[in-house]
Design a protein around this motif. Structure first.
Motif, PDB file in Angstrom:
ATOM      1  N   ALA A  70      23.326  29.972  21.369  1.00 32.05           N
ATOM      2  CA  ALA A  70      23.716  30.576  22.447  1.00 32.05           C
ATOM      3  C   ALA A  70      25.373  30.173  22.633  1.00 32.05           C
ATOM      4  O   ALA A  70      25.624  29.267  22.193  1.00 32.05           O
ATOM      5  CB  ALA A  70      23.216  30.118  23.640  1.00 32.05           C
ATOM      6  N   ASN A  71      26.288  31.006  23.182  1.00 30.31           N
ATOM      7  CA  ASN A  71      26.078  32.252  23.488  1.00 30.31           C
ATOM      8  C   ASN A  71      26.752  33.392  22.589  1.00 30.31           C
ATOM      9  O   ASN A  71      27.401  34.466  23.216  1.00 30.31           O
ATOM     10  CB  ASN A  71      26.476  32.367  24.824  1.00 30.31           C
ATOM     11  CG  ASN A  71      28.118  32.206  25.148  1.00 30.31           C
ATOM     12  OD1 ASN A  71      28.629  31.564  24.139  1.00 30.31           O
ATOM     13  ND2 ASN A  71      28.781  32.475  26.148  1.00 30.31           N
ATOM     14  N   LEU A  72      26.820  32.957  21.488  1.00 30.40           N
ATOM     15  CA  LEU A  72      27.542  33.910  20.541  1.00 30.40           C
ATOM     16  C   LEU A  72      26.869  35.289  20.330  1.00 30.40           C
ATOM     17  O   LEU A  72      27.266  36.195  19.810  1.00 30.40           O
ATOM     18  CB  LEU A  72      27.727  33.164  19.047  1.00 30.40           C
ATOM     19  CG  LEU A  72      28.600  31.996  19.062  1.00 30.40           C
ATOM     20  CD1 LEU A  72      28.577  31.242  17.652  1.00 30.40           C
ATOM     21  CD2 LEU A  72      29.925  32.542  19.484  1.00 30.40           C
ATOM     22  N   GLU A  73      25.504  35.398  20.855  1.00 33.06           N
ATOM     23  CA  GLU A  73      24.846  36.542  20.699  1.00 33.06           C
ATOM     24  C   GLU A  73      25.635  37.663  21.600  1.00 33.06           C
ATOM     25  O   GLU A  73      25.534  39.095  21.534  1.00 33.06           O
ATOM     26  CB  GLU A  73      23.541  36.424  21.108  1.00 33.06           C
ATOM     27  CG  GLU A  73      23.175  36.374  22.647  1.00 33.06           C
ATOM     28  CD  GLU A  73      23.328  34.751  23.084  1.00 33.06           C
ATOM     29  OE1 GLU A  73      23.044  34.322  24.124  1.00 33.06           O
ATOM     30  OE2 GLU A  73      23.834  33.904  22.228  1.00 33.06           O
ATOM     31  N   ASN A  74      26.404  37.207  22.568  1.00 27.17           N
ATOM     32  CA  ASN A  74      27.386  38.006  23.447  1.00 27.17           C
ATOM     33  C   ASN A  74      28.525  38.495  23.008  1.00 27.17           C
ATOM     34  O   ASN A  74      29.473  39.176  23.613  1.00 27.17           O
ATOM     35  CB  ASN A  74      27.403  37.473  24.807  1.00 27.17           C
ATOM     36  CG  ASN A  74      26.053  37.496  25.552  1.00 27.17           C
ATOM     37  OD1 ASN A  74      25.117  38.493  25.428  1.00 27.17           O
ATOM     38  ND2 ASN A  74      26.000  36.577  26.560  1.00 27.17           N
ATOM     39  N   HIS A  75      28.947  37.666  21.586  1.00 25.35           N
ATOM     40  CA  HIS A  75      30.088  38.031  21.248  1.00 25.35           C
ATOM     41  C   HIS A  75      30.175  38.296  19.659  1.00 25.35           C
ATOM     42  O   HIS A  75      30.634  37.357  18.771  1.00 25.35           O
ATOM     43  CB  HIS A  75      30.972  36.797  21.540  1.00 25.35           C
ATOM     44  CG  HIS A  75      31.081  36.497  22.986  1.00 25.35           C
ATOM     45  ND1 HIS A  75      32.164  37.028  23.712  1.00 25.35           N
ATOM     46  CD2 HIS A  75      30.442  35.652  23.754  1.00 25.35           C
ATOM     47  CE1 HIS A  75      31.800  36.633  25.003  1.00 25.35           C
ATOM     48  NE2 HIS A  75      30.935  35.988  24.962  1.00 25.35           N
ATOM     49  N   PRO A  76      29.666  39.333  19.145  1.00 21.06           N
ATOM     50  CA  PRO A  76      29.494  39.473  17.869  1.00 21.06           C
ATOM     51  C   PRO A  76      30.735  39.417  16.783  1.00 21.06           C
ATOM     52  O   PRO A  76      30.721  39.052  15.844  1.00 21.06           O
ATOM     53  CB  PRO A  76      28.643  40.886  17.787  1.00 21.06           C
ATOM     54  CG  PRO A  76      28.811  41.372  18.905  1.00 21.06           C
ATOM     55  CD  PRO A  76      29.033  40.181  19.892  1.00 21.06           C
ATOM     56  N   SER A  77      31.663  40.288  17.614  1.00 26.95           N
ATOM     57  CA  SER A  77      33.129  39.971  16.793  1.00 26.95           C
ATOM     58  C   SER A  77      33.416  38.747  16.555  1.00 26.95           C
ATOM     59  O   SER A  77      34.121  38.360  15.550  1.00 26.95           O
ATOM     60  CB  SER A  77      34.158  40.611  17.590  1.00 26.95           C
ATOM     61  OG  SER A  77      34.319  40.296  19.033  1.00 26.95           O
ATOM     62  N   VAL A  78      33.065  37.648  17.482  1.00 29.11           N
ATOM     63  CA  VAL A  78      33.720  36.331  17.140  1.00 29.11           C
ATOM     64  C   VAL A  78      32.904  35.879  16.160  1.00 29.11           C
ATOM     65  O   VAL A  78      33.419  34.542  15.156  1.00 29.11           O
ATOM     66  CB  VAL A  78      33.652  35.563  18.472  1.00 29.11           C
ATOM     67  CG1 VAL A  78      33.710  33.998  18.225  1.00 29.11           C
ATOM     68  CG2 VAL A  78      34.587  35.845  19.633  1.00 29.11           C
TER      69      VAL A  78
END
Length: 291
Positions: A70-78
């Protein structure tokens, strides 16, 4: 590279599984630093946490694959920027983007026969139903942050928040491993939400209990497990999920009401690893590679 807001548990699983790891997260916990080379946004970079700060910090690191929490699932471009051309151990950004889109996920689950909370998005007309309780939730949600009861008819969904039906019941989570086609449930827990003795309030997540006690009832437990297995199977086959994944749900009168899919390593998986003496990261890497 194991990267996210807090990666100690996943890094520990990977190290114990024999993987060479370096870690990047917000905190750089002492026990993480004892496990593997690590970089902390706060301590080493003098930066507050943000996905963009993770992206900037990883530029100075040398790594050949990426695993994330978490919380990269909310930021797929990152996530895509962190990986660049390197392999991602787990779900790629396109899959993450699709399965995190509740506007598309909700009807998919409804067509499969699952109850889903009624949800309204920016621009939708919300019916006047004064006897129903509604939640305001961030579009990019996580850990119960920013979730509250709607106080009245004047509160509407907007570009940053959705309005979602409140489903009473027990907050739960299920963990499963998938190879894009098949899935296996590895644990079901009760979630601790807003527990004051842990310093939490409202809808803030603060832990898990393994196993979910309802599973210990022979008849009811078997029915819940079958529904969760079917839910994991539908999610895997519809979205091509790989590696370990989590799904949050409300257990309401025997119904499994999904509220969120977390297409990455989740906190409850540390309990599963310790209880069953298995390497969750090894399952994660093997399933992602198989796919």
């Amino acid at each position: 590279l194991v990267v996210g807001i807090s990666v100690r548990a996943m890094a520990e699983s990977a190290v114990h599984g024999g993987y060479a790891v370096q870690a990047l997260d917000a905190f750089g916990d002492l026990d993480l630093r004892r496990l593997a080379p690590s970089c902390s946004l706060h301590c080493d970079c003098g930066a507050a946490y943000s996905p963009q700060a993770l992206l900037a910090a990883c530029r100075g690191l040398d790594y050949d694959a990426v695993a994330y929490t978490a919380n990269l699932e909310n930021h797929p471009s990152v996530l895509a920027g962190i990986a660049l051309n390197r392999p991602i151990i787990g779900n790629p950004p396109s899959v993450v983007r699709a399965v995190r889109d509740w506007r598309g996920l909700s009807p998919t689950l409804a067509r499969a026969g699952f109850r889903v909370p009624e949800t309204y998005f920016h621009g939708d007309t919300v019916p006047a139903e004064p006897n129903r309780r509604w939640l305001l939730k961030p579009v990019l949600s996580g850990g119960g942050h920013g979730v509250s009861f709607a106080r009245g008819a004047g509160e509407e969904p907007d570009r940053t928040r959705i309005l979602q039906e409140y489903i009473p019941g027990k907050a739960c989570s299920a963990s499963f491993v998938a190879d894009g086609r098949e899935s296996a449930v590895i644990g079901i827990t009760e979630q601790l939400i807003g527990t004051r003795c842990f310093g939490a309030s409202g809808f803030r997540y603060c832990g898990n209990i393994l196993p979910l006690q309802d599973l210990l009832d022979p008849a009811a437990g078997a029915a819940i497990l079958e529904k969760v297995r079917r839910l994991a199977s539908i999610l895997t086959r519809t979205y091509g999920l790989t590696g370990v994944n989590g799904v949050d749900f409300i257990l309401h009168e025997g119904e499994v009401v999904a509220t969120e899919v977390n297409p990455r390593y989740s906190a409850s998986m540390e309990l599963i690893e310790r209880a069953h003496a298995l390497s969750v990261f090894d399952l994660h890497a093997a399933a992602a590679t198989k796919s």
